[in-house]
Design an enzyme around this catalytic site. Structure first.
Site, PDB file in Angstrom:
ATOM      1  N   HIS A 158      47.245  41.091   1.763  1.00 40.00           N
ATOM      2  CA  HIS A 158      46.429  41.731   0.815  1.00 40.00           C
ATOM      3  C   HIS A 158      47.303  42.598  -0.241  1.00 40.00           C
ATOM      4  CE1 HIS A 158      43.925  45.596   0.117  1.00 40.00           C
ATOM      5  NE2 HIS A 158      42.920  44.579  -0.537  1.00 40.00           N
ATOM      6  N   ARG A 159      46.848  42.041  -1.518  1.00 39.25           N
ATOM      7  CA  ARG A 159      47.568  42.470  -2.673  1.00 39.25           C
ATOM      8  C   ARG A 159      49.266  41.908  -2.447  1.00 39.25           C
ATOM      9  NH1 ARG A 159      45.312  48.693  -3.202  1.00 39.25           N
ATOM     10  NH2 ARG A 159      43.236  47.947  -2.767  1.00 39.25           N
ATOM     11  N   GLU A 190      45.958  37.676  -1.460  1.00 40.95           N
ATOM     12  CA  GLU A 190      44.841  38.193  -2.237  1.00 40.95           C
ATOM     13  C   GLU A 190      45.321  39.048  -3.345  1.00 40.95           C
ATOM     14  OE1 GLU A 190      41.698  41.327  -3.278  1.00 40.95           O
ATOM     15  OE2 GLU A 190      43.823  41.527  -2.596  1.00 40.95           O
ATOM     16  N   ASP A 220      44.299  40.974  -7.439  1.00 42.51           N
ATOM     17  CA  ASP A 220      43.266  41.787  -8.124  1.00 42.51           C
ATOM     18  C   ASP A 220      43.449  41.366  -9.610  1.00 42.51           C
ATOM     19  OD1 ASP A 220      41.722  43.018  -5.976  1.00 42.51           O
ATOM     20  OD2 ASP A 220      43.928  44.008  -5.915  1.00 42.51           O
ATOM     21  N   HIS A 263      45.203  46.415  -9.450  1.00 38.28           N
ATOM     22  CA  HIS A 263      43.977  46.514  -8.550  1.00 38.28           C
ATOM     23  C   HIS A 263      42.979  47.662  -9.397  1.00 38.28           C
ATOM     24  CE1 HIS A 263      41.415  48.792  -5.974  1.00 38.28           C
ATOM     25  NE2 HIS A 263      41.352  47.791  -5.258  1.00 38.28           N
ATOM     26  N   GLU A 275      40.582  37.811  -6.724  1.00 33.61           N
ATOM     27  CA  GLU A 275      39.395  38.894  -6.770  1.00 33.61           C
ATOM     28  C   GLU A 275      39.383  39.235  -7.984  1.00 33.61           C
ATOM     29  OE1 GLU A 275      39.397  42.420  -4.468  1.00 33.61           O
ATOM     30  OE2 GLU A 275      37.696  43.029  -5.404  1.00 33.61           O
ATOM     31  N   LYS A 281      38.108  41.442 -10.560  1.00 34.44           N
ATOM     32  CA  LYS A 281      37.822  42.803 -10.751  1.00 34.44           C
ATOM     33  C   LYS A 281      37.007  43.129 -11.765  1.00 34.44           C
ATOM     34  CE  LYS A 281      39.508  45.487  -7.381  1.00 34.44           C
ATOM     35  NZ  LYS A 281      38.569  45.592  -6.089  1.00 34.44           N
ATOM     36  N   ASP A 320      47.089  44.408   4.644  1.00 32.77           N
ATOM     37  CA  ASP A 320      48.186  44.870   3.983  1.00 32.77           C
ATOM     38  C   ASP A 320      49.598  44.587   5.021  1.00 32.77           C
ATOM     39  OD1 ASP A 320      46.994  45.923   2.083  1.00 32.77           O
ATOM     40  OD2 ASP A 320      46.815  48.153   3.113  1.00 32.77           O
TER      41      ASP A 320
HETATM   42  O1  G3P Z   1      39.626  41.321  -0.786  1.00 34.44           O
HETATM   43  C1  G3P Z   1      39.515  42.430  -0.195  1.00 34.44           C
HETATM   44  C2  G3P Z   1      39.839  43.650  -0.908  1.00 34.44           C
HETATM   45  O2  G3P Z   1      40.764  43.455  -1.857  1.00 34.44           O
HETATM   46  C3  G3P Z   1      38.488  44.370  -1.484  1.00 34.44           C
HETATM   47  O3  G3P Z   1      38.908  45.541  -1.760  1.00 34.44           O
HETATM   48  O4  G3P Z   1      39.658  47.375  -3.419  1.00 34.44           O
HETATM   49  O5  G3P Z   1      41.233  46.183  -2.175  1.00 34.44           O
HETATM   50  O6  G3P Z   1      40.320  45.033  -3.749  1.00 34.44           O
HETATM   51  P1  G3P Z   1      39.996  46.242  -2.735  1.00 34.44           P
HETATM   52 MG    MG Z   2      41.107  43.107  -3.707  1.00 30.76          MG
END
Ligand code: G3P
Ligand code: MG
Length: 240
Positions: free
Chosen positions: A6-7, A33, A35, A48, A108, A110, A230
């Site tokens: 994640h990120r 993943e 953003d 993000h 993602e 945004k 994460d």
């Molecule tokens: O893709 C899952 C997650 O990234 C969604 O929320 O705020 O971390 O971008 P956020």
């Molecule tokens: Mg995200």
């Protein structure tokens, strides 16, 4: 295909930087993943928040800064001295790294207040086409349904995932509308009944952001396909 960083591996390196994506490659994660949003001069960049305040040494809205402004900021120092000099990556830089390393990317989209969603989708598509990365290496996701609908027309060959905090009661209808591939929901709000319904209808089911495997022990047995976390290193038995 069970773990997404994640990120990037955002527990070991500053989120949404090439350093965090490189950690994912080192750990043999299949997916990251990221953003994506647009700069003032309409370049897709990977960050993000709507502002640079939390994840860089600067201040201000991403949408009010040019790529040159953004590139002058340090996106690593807040995380630790070892990451001094990391910058906010462009979406293009990220895709080039992913292509070279055979890393799959959950993009993602945004959308913040007053953002031009169509322009975001068009610019993201342009970068994808220019990078020549395989469509199968990519997945779009968004909380914003307009963005997913637009991508269905602009870039239909890339799969789409619907992001929800909690799966709504009319989920199946909404998923059919955008011909979704996957559902991404917060692990805290998922129950077995919802998971079963999603799986019986042949969607992939992903959960964010369980950072301790104990939090989702049951979820795997409900049919969840992937955790977006994460801390991929905590799920060592499920990495490639
Ligand atoms: O893709 C899952 C997650 O990234 C969604 O929320 O705020 O971390 O971008 P956020
Ligand atoms: Mg995200």
């Amino acid at each position: 295909m069970q773990i997404t960083a994640h990120r990037g591996v955002s527990s070991l390196a500053p989120e949404n930087t090439l350093a965090a994506f490189s950690k994912a490659i080192e750990l043999d994660c299949e997916w990251i993943e990221i953003d994506v949003q647009l700069t003032l001069d309409k370049v897709p960049v990977v960050i993000h928040d709507s502002t640079v305040n939390r994840s860089t040494n600067g201040e201000g809205l991403v949408s009010e800064m040019t790529l040159q402004n953004l590139k002058s900021l340090d996106a690593g120092l807040w995380f630790g001295d070892a990451y001094k000099g990391e910058s906010i990556p462009t979406f293009e830089e990220t895709l080039l790294l992913a292509k070279k390393s055979n890393l799959k990317v959950n993009i993602e989209l945004k959308v913040y207040l007053d953002d031009d969603i169509l322009l975001l989708c068009k610019k993201v598509n342009q970068v994808i086409r220019g990078s020549k990365i395989a469509d199968s290496q990519l997945l779009f996701s968004s909380f914003n349904r307009e963005a997913l609908k637009m991508m269905q027309y602009i870039c239909p060959q890339v799969r789409r995932g619907q992001l929800w905090r909690e799966i709504p009661t009319d989920a199946l209808l909404l998923l059919e509308e955008i011909k979704a591939y996957s559902v991404h929901c917060n692990y805290r709000f998922l129950n077995e009944q919802q998971a079963t319904q999603i799986k019986q209808n042949n969607y992939q089911l992903y959960c964010y952001t369980p950072n301790q495997p104990d939090q989702v022990k049951q979820h795997w047995s409900w049919g969840v396909d992937m955790m977006i976390t994460d801390t991929p290193q905590a799920y060592a038995d499920r990495l490639q």
